[in-house]
Design an enzyme around this catalytic site. Structure first.
Site, PDB file in Angstrom:
ATOM      1  N   GLU A  97      -5.591  12.338   8.149  1.00  0.00           N
ATOM      2  CA  GLU A  97      -5.781  10.913   7.848  1.00  0.00           C
ATOM      3  C   GLU A  97      -4.872  10.090   8.767  1.00  0.00           C
ATOM      4  OE1 GLU A  97      -7.246   8.431   6.797  1.00  0.00           O
ATOM      5  OE2 GLU A  97      -6.931   8.040   4.672  1.00  0.00           O
ATOM      6  N   ASP A  98      -5.222   8.819   8.982  1.00  0.00           N
ATOM      7  CA  ASP A  98      -4.368   7.974   9.819  1.00  0.00           C
ATOM      8  C   ASP A  98      -3.129   7.477   9.059  1.00  0.00           C
ATOM      9  OD1 ASP A  98      -5.881   6.336   8.148  1.00  0.00           O
ATOM     10  OD2 ASP A  98      -6.716   5.092   9.739  1.00  0.00           O
ATOM     11  N   ASP A 101      -1.423   4.869   2.166  1.00  0.00           N
ATOM     12  CA  ASP A 101      -0.847   3.612   1.705  1.00  0.00           C
ATOM     13  C   ASP A 101      -0.721   3.673   0.179  1.00  0.00           C
ATOM     14  OD1 ASP A 101      -0.059   0.899   1.899  1.00  0.00           O
ATOM     15  OD2 ASP A 101      -2.117   0.191   1.777  1.00  0.00           O
ATOM     16  N   THR A 105      -7.343   6.435  -1.630  1.00  0.00           N
ATOM     17  CA  THR A 105      -8.390   7.079  -0.836  1.00  0.00           C
ATOM     18  C   THR A 105      -8.222   8.592  -0.864  1.00  0.00           C
ATOM     19  OG1 THR A 105      -8.354   5.171   0.635  1.00  0.00           O
ATOM     20  CG2 THR A 105      -9.496   7.130   1.441  1.00  0.00           C
ATOM     21  N   PHE A 150       1.843  -4.052   7.706  1.00  0.00           N
ATOM     22  CA  PHE A 150       0.443  -3.819   8.059  1.00  0.00           C
ATOM     23  C   PHE A 150       0.411  -3.451   9.542  1.00  0.00           C
ATOM     24  CE2 PHE A 150      -3.855  -4.774   9.411  1.00  0.00           C
ATOM     25  CZ  PHE A 150      -4.564  -4.091   8.437  1.00  0.00           C
ATOM     26  N   ARG A 163      -8.141  -0.850  17.374  1.00  0.00           N
ATOM     27  CA  ARG A 163      -8.021   0.611  17.239  1.00  0.00           C
ATOM     28  C   ARG A 163      -7.649   1.258  18.560  1.00  0.00           C
ATOM     29  NH1 ARG A 163     -10.207   2.135  12.225  1.00  0.00           N
ATOM     30  NH2 ARG A 163     -12.063   1.034  11.530  1.00  0.00           N
TER      31      ARG A 163
HETATM   32  P1  5GP Z   1      -4.994   3.867   0.670  1.00  0.00           P
HETATM   33  O1  5GP Z   1      -6.231   4.277  -0.065  1.00  0.00           O
HETATM   34  O2  5GP Z   1      -3.958   4.977   0.789  1.00  0.00           O
HETATM   35  O3  5GP Z   1      -4.399   2.618   0.119  1.00  0.00           O
HETATM   36  O4  5GP Z   1      -5.421   3.436   2.112  1.00  0.00           O
HETATM   37  C1  5GP Z   1      -5.894   4.291   3.038  1.00  0.00           C
HETATM   38  C2  5GP Z   1      -6.658   3.538   4.098  1.00  0.00           C
HETATM   39  O5  5GP Z   1      -6.335   2.141   4.104  1.00  0.00           O
HETATM   40  C3  5GP Z   1      -6.289   4.026   5.472  1.00  0.00           C
HETATM   41  O6  5GP Z   1      -7.088   5.101   5.872  1.00  0.00           O
HETATM   42  C4  5GP Z   1      -6.501   2.803   6.332  1.00  0.00           C
HETATM   43  O7  5GP Z   1      -7.853   2.715   6.699  1.00  0.00           O
HETATM   44  C5  5GP Z   1      -6.196   1.654   5.412  1.00  0.00           C
HETATM   45  N1  5GP Z   1      -4.825   1.155   5.601  1.00  0.00           N
HETATM   46  C6  5GP Z   1      -3.765   1.310   4.785  1.00  0.00           C
HETATM   47  N2  5GP Z   1      -2.658   0.743   5.294  1.00  0.00           N
HETATM   48  C7  5GP Z   1      -3.029   0.222   6.481  1.00  0.00           C
HETATM   49  C8  5GP Z   1      -2.312  -0.501   7.496  1.00  0.00           C
HETATM   50  O8  5GP Z   1      -1.106  -0.765   7.454  1.00  0.00           O
HETATM   51  N3  5GP Z   1      -3.058  -0.866   8.585  1.00  0.00           N
HETATM   52  C9  5GP Z   1      -4.385  -0.600   8.701  1.00  0.00           C
HETATM   53  N4  5GP Z   1      -4.980  -1.012   9.808  1.00  0.00           N
HETATM   54  N5  5GP Z   1      -5.072   0.071   7.767  1.00  0.00           N
HETATM   55  C10 5GP Z   1      -4.399   0.476   6.658  1.00  0.00           C
END
Ligand code: 5GP
Length: 173
Positions: A97-98, A101, A105, A150, A163
């Site tokens: 995963e990238d 947060d 997900t 962010f 990206r």
């Molecule tokens: P989560 O479900 O853990 O809150 O979020 C996962 C997804 O939210 C990541 O795969 C990404 O697409 C997006 N995301 C979360 N934090 C960031 C951030 O700081 N920057 C960006 N561009 N996307 C984020």
């Protein structure tokens, strides 16, 4: 847009860390039947660099889920837009995963993949923002732990853009 980005992790820092992760994963999965699962779209540059740093034979497969509706906050809703084209049953699965947060997900994706009975399921992320976590997910391999910013670049987007920045930076609206 890119003029609003303050660099956080340089290309060189990312390259060094990705090589280290690749070596760690090569040791972890030596001799095992592995499928490396990339979560699209944000993972593509990290995924390409990481798998090339892994000195092993394995399958790759991609999955796309929608979690962010183009804004800056997670909705907690996860829809599968594209599913794996490989079975993970009875095999080791590594989800790449990238960024983690809130964890929502990966929480949903890991539950879904666990139902497919892999031999093991581990998670590797380039970036981790632990201060934002809403649900607990075990993240096994972490590139960098970052503060609550962010971030964009190296796969991470703002409304689909940025990206392609070769580094990770903080976006200042
Ligand atoms: P989560 O479900 O853990 O809150 O979020 C996962 C997804 O939210 C990541 O795969 C990404 O697409 C997006 N995301 C979360 N934090 C960031 C951030 O700081 N920057 C960006 N561009 N996307 C984020």
């Amino acid at each position: 847009m890119r003029e609003r980005v303050t660099p956080l992790l340089s290309e060189a820092q990312i390259r060094t860390r990705v090589q280290e992760l690749g070596m760690q994963l090569s040791r972890e999965y030596a001799g095992k039947d592995l499928v490396v699962v990339g979560l699209l779209n944000g993972v593509f540059p990290f995924f390409a660099d990481l798998v090339r740093a892994m000195e092993l034979d394995f399958d790759v497969s991609f999955m796309q889920v929608a979690s962010y509706g183009g804004g800056m906050e997670s909705t907690g809703e996860v829809h599968i837009l594209k599913d794996l084209d490989r079975s993970i049953q009875g095999r080791h699965a590594l989800v790449v995963e990238d960024i983690v947060d809130t964890g929502l997900t990966l929480f949903k994706v890991s539950n879904l993949l666990k139902d497919r009975e892999p031999l093991s399921l581990k998670i590797c992320t380039l970036l981790d923002k632990p201060s934002r976590r809403k649900v607990e997910v075990p993240v096994d391999f972490i590139g960098f732990t970052i503060e609550d910013h962010f971030v964009v670049g190296y796969g991470l987007d703002l409304d689909g853009k940025l990206r392609n920045l070769p580094y990770v930076g903080v976006y200042q609206p």
